[in-house]
Design an enzyme around this catalytic site. Structure first.
Site, short mmCIF file in Angstrom:
data_model
loop_
_atom_site.label_atom_id
_atom_site.label_comp_id
_atom_site.label_asym_id
_atom_site.label_seq_id
_atom_site.Cartn_x
_atom_site.Cartn_y
_atom_site.Cartn_z
N SER A 16 -12.83 26.83 -2.46
CA SER A 16 -13.70 27.60 -1.55
C SER A 16 -13.38 29.08 -1.62
O SER A 16 -14.29 29.92 -1.72
CB SER A 16 -13.53 27.12 -0.11
OG SER A 16 -13.87 25.76 0.00
N ARG A 41 -11.02 34.41 5.26
CA ARG A 41 -10.94 33.20 6.08
C ARG A 41 -12.07 33.16 7.11
O ARG A 41 -12.56 32.09 7.45
CB ARG A 41 -9.56 33.05 6.74
CG ARG A 41 -9.35 31.70 7.43
CD ARG A 41 -7.91 31.33 7.66
NE ARG A 41 -7.21 31.01 6.42
CZ ARG A 41 -7.26 29.84 5.78
NH1 ARG A 41 -7.96 28.83 6.28
NH2 ARG A 41 -6.61 29.66 4.66
N HIS A 44 -14.94 31.98 5.22
CA HIS A 44 -14.71 30.55 4.96
C HIS A 44 -15.13 29.69 6.15
O HIS A 44 -15.67 28.60 5.99
CB HIS A 44 -13.22 30.36 4.63
CG HIS A 44 -12.79 28.95 4.40
ND1 HIS A 44 -12.08 28.23 5.33
CD2 HIS A 44 -12.99 28.12 3.36
CE1 HIS A 44 -11.85 27.02 4.86
NE2 HIS A 44 -12.39 26.92 3.66
#
Lengths: 211, 211
Positions: A16, A41, A44
């Site tokens: 990812s 993040r 994400h």
């Protein structure tokens, strides 16, 4: 129909982040080294690249947050969802704890008595912890407004504020108030954010400390 | 700097939904009556109007989900964040319960033994609940893939699937698999979603039942 790709369970996150890195490059977005893992993040956790443009960091914010955790800072959130999402095991390894006062009976009682929100009351309760404090606000702009008032009146100077409430009423100006202070912060400008984003920022900082 | 607006604590949500309604109108987006409160609550939790275009509902999905809750259905989620966000008080008022098996020891053990994800194992554990089941998946596409396999092999026919994992690896095709089944569903096409979105959809359905 799109094709499923075979990826080992332990490889999913790595893969990812490779995709996120590639797409940031495709969009000609170059992130500052210190901020990179936090912004990635957040993307994400949201699949929303807009955060690469709107995430705002005070000087050396990530390094300061890392130092705070390393010194046993506690994290105070304004939702039990963010509390559930924070990696408490790593935090506790450094002597910290995560707190959310929203669901406590005294919080509801005080909010009613003072005609304010439970989030604002939670900020006041946090002042009693007596440890270095990182506030991670993912929901309630009133929490940020209360923190601002406490900073102005020197009732409480938070050590760090993660200011990422989401929404339509007072979210934008509440974030601007925090950005106007001297308190080290990570704020997402605009309406977007959320408990998931608050937890993702905390975890990005925590993971940096143990990798 | 933007101005703070004075809004009574109990009026904040109402005011937010008024802004969302007005902005949907400004964008010439007309929502179906049945789906309206679900989509608006997802926008409320994300500040992202893209959901108005990507949220996909099987026929009479919201009415079916409401009927399930009314008949005591349980909700199974793939994250403790979604579990924390779901209004369990209302759910329990109808005899239901919310579950998340992700943090259980047996889940990690079985995932390791079978070289699969804890989310996939959680779907199998859910089959043992023995109640009508609404799955609310906000994180793991592997949970949706496992549900699809169980549907295909008739191991478990979920009563309803809320399929809103977020991310970059297998999220899009996993959602398409669920949309290809006969199982009633609410799915957000594309990469976006999350535990917050899964909880928001559950809560929109729950709030509709008590308003």
């Amino acid at each position: 129909m799109s094709e499923l790709e075979f990826v080992l369970p332990e490889e999913i996150e790595k893969r990812s982040f490779e995709i996120i890195s590639r797409e940031l490059k495709d969009r000609n977005i170059l992130l500052k080294k210190e901020q990179e893992m936090v912004i990635k993040r957040v993307i994400h956790t949201s699949a929303d690249f807009e955060y690469a443009d709107t995430m705002t960091f005070s000087a050396n914010a990530v390094d300061k947050a890392k130092a705070l955790v390393r010194n046993g800072a506690h994290i105070v959130t304004d939702t039990n969802m963010a509390l559930a999402g924070i990696n408490k095991k790593i935090l506790e390894g450094f002597g910290g704890e995560a707190h959310c006062f929203m669901a406590e009976e005294r919080t509801a009682k005080l909010a009613k008595e003072n005609n304010t929100t439970r989030a604002a009351v939670s900020m006041e309760l946090a002042a009693e912890i007596g440890k270095p404090l990182i506030f991670a606000i993912g929901n309630a702009p009133t929490a940020l407004v209360r923190l601002y008032e406490m900073i102005e009146t020197k009732t409480l100077i938070p050590d760090f504020i993660i200011g990422v409430p989401v929404g339509f009423v007072n979210v934008v100006p509440a974030k601007e108030l925090i950005m106007s202070t001297e308190v080290p912060h990570i704020v997402n400008r605009g309406r977007k954010g959320g408990s998931n984003v608050a937890a993702a920022i905390c975890n990005a900082i925590l993971y940096e400390l143990v990798r």
